[in-house]
Motif scaffolding. Structure first.
Motif, short mmCIF file in Angstrom:
data_model
loop_
_atom_site.label_atom_id
_atom_site.label_comp_id
_atom_site.label_asym_id
_atom_site.label_seq_id
_atom_site.Cartn_x
_atom_site.Cartn_y
_atom_site.Cartn_z
N VAL A 99 -23.05 -0.68 21.46
CA VAL A 99 -22.40 -1.19 20.24
C VAL A 99 -20.98 -1.65 20.58
O VAL A 99 -20.66 -2.83 20.50
CB VAL A 99 -22.40 -0.14 19.10
N LYS A 100 -20.14 -0.71 21.02
CA LYS A 100 -18.76 -1.08 21.36
C LYS A 100 -18.75 -2.10 22.51
O LYS A 100 -18.08 -3.14 22.43
CB LYS A 100 -17.98 0.18 21.76
N GLY A 101 -19.50 -1.79 23.57
CA GLY A 101 -19.51 -2.65 24.76
C GLY A 101 -20.04 -4.04 24.46
O GLY A 101 -19.40 -5.04 24.80
N THR A 102 -21.21 -4.12 23.81
CA THR A 102 -21.78 -5.45 23.54
C THR A 102 -20.89 -6.23 22.58
O THR A 102 -20.73 -7.44 22.72
CB THR A 102 -23.20 -5.38 22.94
N PHE A 124 -23.70 -6.43 29.27
CA PHE A 124 -23.76 -5.52 28.12
C PHE A 124 -24.86 -5.92 27.14
O PHE A 124 -25.61 -5.07 26.66
CB PHE A 124 -22.40 -5.46 27.41
N ILE A 125 -24.96 -7.21 26.82
CA ILE A 125 -25.91 -7.60 25.77
C ILE A 125 -27.34 -7.58 26.30
O ILE A 125 -28.25 -7.08 25.62
CB ILE A 125 -25.56 -9.00 25.19
N GLU A 126 -27.56 -8.09 27.51
CA GLU A 126 -28.94 -8.20 28.00
C GLU A 126 -29.41 -6.94 28.74
O GLU A 126 -30.42 -6.35 28.36
CB GLU A 126 -29.09 -9.45 28.89
N VAL A 127 -28.66 -6.50 29.76
CA VAL A 127 -29.10 -5.34 30.54
C VAL A 127 -29.05 -4.07 29.67
O VAL A 127 -30.00 -3.30 29.62
CB VAL A 127 -28.24 -5.16 31.81
N CYS A 128 -27.92 -3.86 28.98
CA CYS A 128 -27.76 -2.61 28.22
C CYS A 128 -28.31 -2.73 26.79
O CYS A 128 -28.87 -1.79 26.26
CB CYS A 128 -26.30 -2.20 28.15
#
Ligand SMILES: [Zn+2]
Length: 357
Positions: A99-102, A124-128
Motif C-alpha cells: 500500500v505505502k510502497g506501491t 512495487f506495483i508488479e512484483v509486490c
C-alpha cells in the motif's frame, strides 16, 4: 467572495453568462492562491534534508523487507503465539510494501532519478502488488489525481459495487481483494504491448511464487497452508484499504468535466483527511490517511514531507477561507453504513461553486 457549494443534477445549470467576468477574476485569484501555497510548500521542501524528503519513508519500506525473514521463520513455529506473531509481522510488512510502497512508487516519490522511479514502480506495483504498473499509474495518477471527483473521470466509481448489500461491501467483500487484484490486472493488460504484458506476467509470478516458495521451504508449510497464509497476510489490511479509498472522496462535492473548478478548489472540496492512526500511518502512509488533502495538492511529496507541510497547508487554507475537510474513521464508516444507497448506489449530484466558478 462567496464560497457556497450548490448541488444540481447532471442536466440542470445554475449560472448564466452574466457571471463570466466575475468568473475570470475569481479564476485569476484561485491561480494566484495555488501559486502562493505552492511557493510556501516548495520553501519547506528546499529547507528539508534528504532524510526528511525521502529517507524516513525509504527506511520504513526497508524495515518491512528486513522483517520478512523473521516472519517466515516464525510462521514455521509449532507454538501458536509464535505462528500468530509471524502472521501479524508478514501481514503488516505486506501492507507497508503493497500500500505505502506501491502508492509512493506510483507517484515516483521514492527517487529523484526517473529511471529509478520507473524501476521502483515496476518492482512495487508488479512484483509486490500483483498489478500492472502501467494500469496502476494510469488509474491512480493520471485519472484519479488529475480528475479528482470529476464525474466520469476521477469520480472513484471503480470502487462502487452497487449490487452488493452494504454489510457485504463494507465488511466481507474487501477480504477478496488479494484474489480480485491479479484478476483485474489481467483485464488491464488489454491494449498493452506484448513486451509490457510479458514483463507484468513475469513480475507478478516472481512476487507470488517467491512468497509461496519461501513459505514452503523456510516455514515448512504444506501447499494448502502456504496458500492460506498468503491469503490471510494479503487480506489483513484490505478492510481499511477499501474503507480509506471510499471515505476520502465519495460523498464530497462532485464536479462535471464541462465546468470543473480550479485545482485548489477541486482538491479542497473533493478531498478529506482522516485523523492520525498509528497502525495506518505506518502501513498506508500519511498521504493516504491524515495528509490526503496535502497529497492531492502536492502529489510528488513523500509521506513524511506531506506530514511536514500539513501545518502550512491547513493554516493557509483556513486563512483563505477555503475548506480543510477532516472527519473520523468511525464517523465516516457510520455515514457510509447509513447512507449506503445515496453514496454508493445512486449517481452523485454535481456541485457548482456559486460565486467562484
Ligand atoms: Zn496518490
Amino acid at each position: 467572495m462567496k464560497n457556497i457549494p450548490e448541488k444540481r443534477s447532471e442536466s440542470g445549470g445554475l449560472r448564466g453568462p452574466a457571471a463570466r467576468d466575475d468568473d475570470e477574476c475569481a479564476d485569476a485569484e484561485r491561480e494566484t492562491l495555488m501559486m502562493e501555497l505552492a511557493r510556501l510548500v516548495q520553501e519547506s521542501v528546499r529547507a528539508s534534508s534528504w532524510w526528511e524528503r525521502r529517507g524516513v519513508d525509504c527506511t520504513i519500506l526497508t524495515a518491512a523487507f528486513v522483517s520478512l525473514p523473521a516472519g517466515f521463520v516464525l510462521l514455521g513455529s509449532s507454538q501458536m503465539m509464535c505462528f500468530l506473531l509471524g502472521l501479524l509481522m508478514m501481514g503488516v510488512a505486506h501492507a507497508v510494501i503493497t500500500v505505502k510502497g506501491t502508492h509512493l512508487a506510483s507517484h515516483g516519490a521514492l527517487s529523484e532519478s526517473p529511471a529509478w522511479a520507473h524501476f521502483w514502480a515496476v518492482f512495487f506495483i508488479e512484483v509486490c502488488g500483483s498489478f500492472s504498473a502501467r494500469a496502476g499509474v494510469q488509474a491512480h495518477v493520471k485519472m484519479h489525481h488529475a480528475h479528482t471527483n470529476v464525474i466520469g473521470l476521477g469520480d472513484s466509481s471503480t470502487w462502487k459495487m452497487p449490487f452488493l448489500p452494504r454489510s457485504v461491501y463494507l465488511f466481507i467483500a474487501p477480504l477478496a481483494v488479494p484474489i480480485i487484484t491479479p484478476l483485474v490486472a489481467v483485464g488491464q493488460l488489454k491494449g498493452q504491448s506484448p513486451l509490457q504484458i510479458m514483463r507484468t506476467v513475469v513480475c507478478v509470478c516472481v512476487g507470488f511464487f517467491s512468497q509461496y516458495y519461501l513459505l514452503r521451504c523456510v516455514s515448512g508449510l504444506s501447499c494448502s497452508s502456504a496458500l492460506l497464509v498468503m491469503l490471510l497476510c494479503r487480506a489483513m489490511f484490505s478492510l481499511p484499504y477499501i474503507h480509506v479509498n471510499i471515505f476520502q472522496h465519495i460523498g464530497l462535492p462532485m464536479f462535471s468535466a464541462a465546468s470543473r473548478p480550479k485545482r485548489i478548489y477541486q482538491m479542497t472540496h473533493g478531498v478529506l483527511n482522516l485523523p492520525r492512526n498509528p497502525a495506518l500511518d505506518w502501513t498506508f502512509g500519511h498521504s493516504l490517511i491524515s495528509c490526503h488533502v496535502e497529497h492531492h495538492l502536492f502529489p510528488f511529496l513523500s509521506d513524511n514531507m506531506c506530514l511536514k507541510v500539513k501545518p502550512i497547508v491547513s493554516q493557509f487554507l483556513k486563512e483563505k477561507k477555503l475548506p480543510y475537510q477532516e472527519d473520523g474513521y468511525v464517523s465516516r464508516l457510520r455515514l457510509f453504513f447509513h447512507k449506503y444507497q445515496e453514496l454508493m448506489v445512486f449517481a452523485p449530484p454535481i456541485t457548482d461553486l456559486v460565486g467562484v466558478q
